[in-house]
Design a protein around this motif. Structure first.
Motif, PDB file in Angstrom:
ATOM      1  N   LEU A 119       4.442  -4.626   2.000  1.00  6.67           N
ATOM      2  CA  LEU A 119       4.014  -5.060   0.601  1.00  6.67           C
ATOM      3  C   LEU A 119       4.849  -6.231   0.057  1.00  6.67           C
ATOM      4  N   SER A 134       5.554   0.286   5.192  1.00  6.05           N
ATOM      5  CA  SER A 134       4.603  -0.204   4.093  1.00  6.05           C
ATOM      6  C   SER A 134       5.157  -0.896   3.143  1.00  6.05           C
ATOM      7  N   ALA A 178      -2.506  -7.257  -7.386  1.00  8.25           N
ATOM      8  CA  ALA A 178      -2.794  -5.961  -6.432  1.00  8.25           C
ATOM      9  C   ALA A 178      -1.563  -5.537  -5.809  1.00  8.25           C
ATOM     10  N   THR A 179      -0.943  -6.624  -5.138  1.00  8.88           N
ATOM     11  CA  THR A 179       0.198  -6.221  -4.192  1.00  8.88           C
ATOM     12  C   THR A 179       1.527  -5.940  -5.056  1.00  8.88           C
ATOM     13  N   MET A 203       0.575  -2.151  -6.226  1.00  6.09           N
ATOM     14  CA  MET A 203       0.563  -1.214  -5.275  1.00  6.09           C
ATOM     15  C   MET A 203       2.249  -1.132  -4.941  1.00  6.09           C
ATOM     16  N   LEU A 217      -2.228   3.342   0.049  1.00  4.65           N
ATOM     17  CA  LEU A 217      -2.894   3.698  -1.068  1.00  4.65           C
ATOM     18  C   LEU A 217      -3.540   5.192  -0.647  1.00  4.65           C
ATOM     19  N   ILE A 238      -2.479  -3.102   1.440  1.00  2.50           N
ATOM     20  CA  ILE A 238      -2.903  -2.241   0.285  1.00  2.50           C
ATOM     21  C   ILE A 238      -3.424  -0.837   0.480  1.00  2.50           C
ATOM     22  N   ILE A 264       3.752   0.984  -7.621  1.00  2.00           N
ATOM     23  CA  ILE A 264       3.346   2.533  -7.456  1.00  2.00           C
ATOM     24  C   ILE A 264       3.722   3.122  -6.472  1.00  2.00           C
ATOM     25  N   MET A 265       4.110   2.562  -5.086  1.00  2.00           N
ATOM     26  CA  MET A 265       4.828   3.301  -4.249  1.00  2.00           C
ATOM     27  C   MET A 265       6.155   3.670  -4.570  1.00  2.00           C
ATOM     28  N   SER A 288      -5.589  -6.456   2.070  1.00  2.00           N
ATOM     29  CA  SER A 288      -6.258  -5.260   1.902  1.00  2.00           C
ATOM     30  C   SER A 288      -5.932  -4.456   2.629  1.00  2.00           C
TER      31      SER A 288
END
Length: 321
Positions: A88, A84, A59-60, A63, A290, A286, A66-67, A283
């Motif tokens: 991450l 951010s 998940a990390t 993300m 998001l 992320i 994506i960033m 969490s």
């Protein structure tokens, strides 16, 4: 010429299975009272934790990718984006180091059930200490990101309320970071020198401060959402579209309920095998970027602070991530 001995086969009995003992001795000749139920319970806990950390790694990483791919280039110079990305990246390294516990010598059968750590190499100990220490900068970064997000949504509040929010937020954040530092020191001493961990109040106070900090910022987001809904008499402001700030308020208020849930689960019995402490940090790390990406993509272009249409003399520029 020969005799056959027939032994009766015992009927299946769950109590009989769980009460079987393994006669194991440690390096000093002391008998270890380990049952097969203990072995099964520990194996289940190790598998559960390994899956937990593997999920956080995926998940990390997703993300972070994506960033890097979806954030506009001009935003990489902004403080919220830098915070951010650093959170991450450090969290990804931290969770990878935590996951390296399972293929290491920490999980050797003798080490697990005897508690004798002298056969664990220094490299495995250093990896565990590094994973523990990295939780300090991750905690500091995620609290900084929460403060920046909260500040951007409190711009229209009166100076008195803004000052009160900043004071309480700063006090809670500093106390949480300080307690995280103290907790990591005791954990590192326990790993390196087999030092007995202090009274449980240290861990409980750290968990309480972490839960309180995350719940406080979630409370601020919720207040802003309630004010927003009262002003517009709806979640949606109008038929013209959503402003970036409107979307940010909605996404942060809803998504921050996830870390609050994980923070509450930290107070469960550790024997349950569910390790939610690391999930709480992951969490938050992320959820915040998001929510910002969702606000950037859903909001009508004319309402975006950085858009050409919204750059007139009457527009309000807010420090969005």
């Amino acid at each position: 010429t020969h005799a056959t001995l027939v032994l009766p086969i015992p009927t299946p009995d769950r109590d009989h299975l769980e009460n079987q003992l393994l006669f194991l001795f440690d390096n000093y000749g002391h008998l270890l009272n380990v049952s097969t139920a203990d072995v099964d319970a520990l194996n289940r806990m190790l598998i559960s934790s390994a899956i937990n950390y593997a999920t956080q790694i995926g998940a990390t990483f997703i993300m972070l990718a994506i960033m890097l791919l979806m954030t506009p280039r001009r935003r990489f110079k902004r403080l919220p984006t830098i915070i951010s990305l650093l959170a991450l990246l450090l969290n990804l390294i931290r969770v990878v180091l935590l996951a390296l516990f399972y293929p290491s010598h920490w999980t050797d059968f003798y080490v697990l059930y005897s508690g004798d750590w002298q056969f664990v190499p220094a490299s495995d100990m250093q990896t565990s200490v590094a994973a523990t220490v990295l939780s300090i900068p991750v905690t500091a970064l995620l609290l900084s990101a929460l403060m920046v997000q909260a500040w951007s949504m409190m711009q229209l509040w009166t100076p008195l309320w803004r000052a009160l929010v900043v004071f309480v937020s700063g006090l809670l954040s500093l106390a949480t970071i300080a307690m995280s530092f103290v907790n990591c020191i005791f954990q590192a001493k326990n790993i390196l020198y087999a030092d007995p961990f202090p009274a449980s109040w240290v861990r409980k106070l750290y968990l309480a401060l972490t839960t309180g900090s995350i719940s406080w910022f979630t409370f601020l987001f919720m207040i802003r959402l309630v004010v927003h809904m009262w002003t517009n008499r709806s979640i949606l402001p109008s038929m013209k579209g959503l402003k970036a700030m409107d979307v940010l308020i909605i996404t942060n208020s809803i998504l921050m309920l996830i870390p609050v849930l994980f923070a509450g689960l930290e107070f469960l019995d550790s024997a349950s095998g569910f390790e939610s402490g690391s999930l709480t940090q992951t969490s938050v790390v992320i959820v915040l970027p998001l929510g910002t990406l969702v606000a950037q993509r859903i909001a009508t272009r004319g309402y975006m602070p950085d858009s050409v249409e919204g750059s007139g003399p009457n527009s309000i520029s807010l420090p969005l991530s």
